[in-house]
Design an enzyme around this catalytic site. Sequence first.
Site, PDB file in Angstrom:
ATOM      1  N   TRP A   1       1.474  -6.657   7.313  1.00  0.00           N
ATOM      2  CA  TRP A   1       1.785  -5.215   7.500  1.00  0.00           C
ATOM      3  C   TRP A   1       1.907  -4.768   8.897  1.00  0.00           C
ATOM      4  O   TRP A   1       2.504  -3.996   9.267  1.00  0.00           O
ATOM      5  CB  TRP A   1       0.657  -4.215   6.598  1.00  0.00           C
ATOM      6  CG  TRP A   1       0.487  -4.896   5.481  1.00  0.00           C
ATOM      7  CD1 TRP A   1      -0.499  -5.396   4.643  1.00  0.00           C
ATOM      8  CD2 TRP A   1       1.578  -4.797   4.327  1.00  0.00           C
ATOM      9  NE1 TRP A   1      -0.123  -5.627   3.556  1.00  0.00           N
ATOM     10  CE2 TRP A   1       1.135  -5.416   3.100  1.00  0.00           C
ATOM     11  CE3 TRP A   1       2.571  -4.203   4.399  1.00  0.00           C
ATOM     12  CZ2 TRP A   1       1.716  -5.377   2.018  1.00  0.00           C
ATOM     13  CZ3 TRP A   1       3.738  -4.213   3.196  1.00  0.00           C
ATOM     14  CH2 TRP A   1       3.237  -4.960   2.077  1.00  0.00           C
TER      15      TRP A   1
ATOM     16  N   ASP B   1      -3.824   1.655  10.729  1.00  0.00           N
ATOM     17  CA  ASP B   1      -3.532   1.537   9.484  1.00  0.00           C
ATOM     18  C   ASP B   1      -4.759   1.158   8.653  1.00  0.00           C
ATOM     19  O   ASP B   1      -5.250   0.086   8.776  1.00  0.00           O
ATOM     20  CB  ASP B   1      -2.544   0.683   9.263  1.00  0.00           C
ATOM     21  CG  ASP B   1      -2.128   0.340   7.835  1.00  0.00           C
ATOM     22  OD1 ASP B   1      -2.692   0.979   6.906  1.00  0.00           O
ATOM     23  OD2 ASP B   1      -1.266  -0.443   7.511  1.00  0.00           O
TER      24      ASP B   1
ATOM     25  N   LYS C   1      -4.865   1.724  -2.597  1.00  0.00           N
ATOM     26  CA  LYS C   1      -5.559   0.739  -2.070  1.00  0.00           C
ATOM     27  C   LYS C   1      -7.053   0.917  -2.356  1.00  0.00           C
ATOM     28  O   LYS C   1      -7.629  -0.090  -2.681  1.00  0.00           O
ATOM     29  CB  LYS C   1      -5.278   0.237  -0.750  1.00  0.00           C
ATOM     30  CG  LYS C   1      -3.963  -0.385  -0.442  1.00  0.00           C
ATOM     31  CD  LYS C   1      -3.608  -1.628  -0.900  1.00  0.00           C
ATOM     32  CE  LYS C   1      -2.432  -2.329  -0.629  1.00  0.00           C
ATOM     33  NZ  LYS C   1      -2.028  -3.587  -1.514  1.00  0.00           N
TER      34      LYS C   1
END
Length: 354
Positions: A100, A167, A191
Amino acid sequence: MKKHNFSAGPCILPEEVLQKASEAIINFNDDNLSLIEISHRSKPFVDVIENARSLALELLGLENKGYTALFLQGGASNQFLMTAYNLLNKKAAYLNTGTWSSKAIKEAKLFGELIEVTSSKDKDFNYIPKNYTIPTDVDYFHCTSNNTIYGTQMKNFPKTEVPLICDMSSDIFSRQLDFSKFDLIYAGAQKNMGPAGTTLVIIKDDILGKVERVIPSMLSYQAFIDKESMFNTPPVFAVYTSMLTLEWLKNLGGIPFIEKVNKQKSALLYAEIDRNSLFKGSVIKEDRSHMNATFNITSEALKNKFDTLWKQADINGLDGHRSIGGYRASMYNALPLYSVQALVDVMQELERIS
């Protein structure tokens, strides 16, 4: 009885949240209308999104500290683009700890010079780099707090003179941090907070307005701040369910409470991985994630037997990410301790019969 859900995302949600959300689909606020058919401009939904935004700041300890909470669309992947669009004027620094962050780097390169301060790619991202230097002449520094695919987690964050962007998609609201050291946090809801469809962005108000480019409205943080997260039609169900999850967390005792539970869960599973000779962890111990435990079976000859056992035990979502294989147990906030014990029991049963 519901399955033991170790899915990496969309995530497991609390039973009471699922119940309330399902009721709202049929009859929201006893108005004999569904949540997903009322106007997003109506007072009942405006109250929902305002409550969700307020709860996010409250749980993170950022109320009245110059931050705004937004619920946006496009997932965390869209934030790879938005952060750079809004903040990268000339040069930015990134820490590369996995898939990511690599994707975030790719997007940011469209807007300016990128400095990759360091990377753990040399060992297949099985650790978090340390002792790196962040340049002082960059617009911001970006990192990923928890790597869902590889199972690593940052336990400490660097002190830096430049804005700190993070993030936190897969560990938001799971542990206590000094969140005021971050200038922007973003996290896909699916998530650890809610269903897919919305992304939480926590942004310090004074970091905006410093880039020279014209920013399209739908990619402008300021546009959404000005309209109190309602620049366009928001994903009403995802925001509502996220609000319910935040209320659930607050009622439990907030982040201090859930952090203790999360540490119990991860300690139980990692102890078995380390004790049981049939399994081996994928990540160096000091960087293991409390959210996503990745591990492998030491004998491929036992894989089919293990897969059969955990599926028979009503365990779901244990397969590792398709890019690296192995196994991954995602232990998000709503996963109960007894589900982790069920997995440990299966691992011990495999050892007993092998």
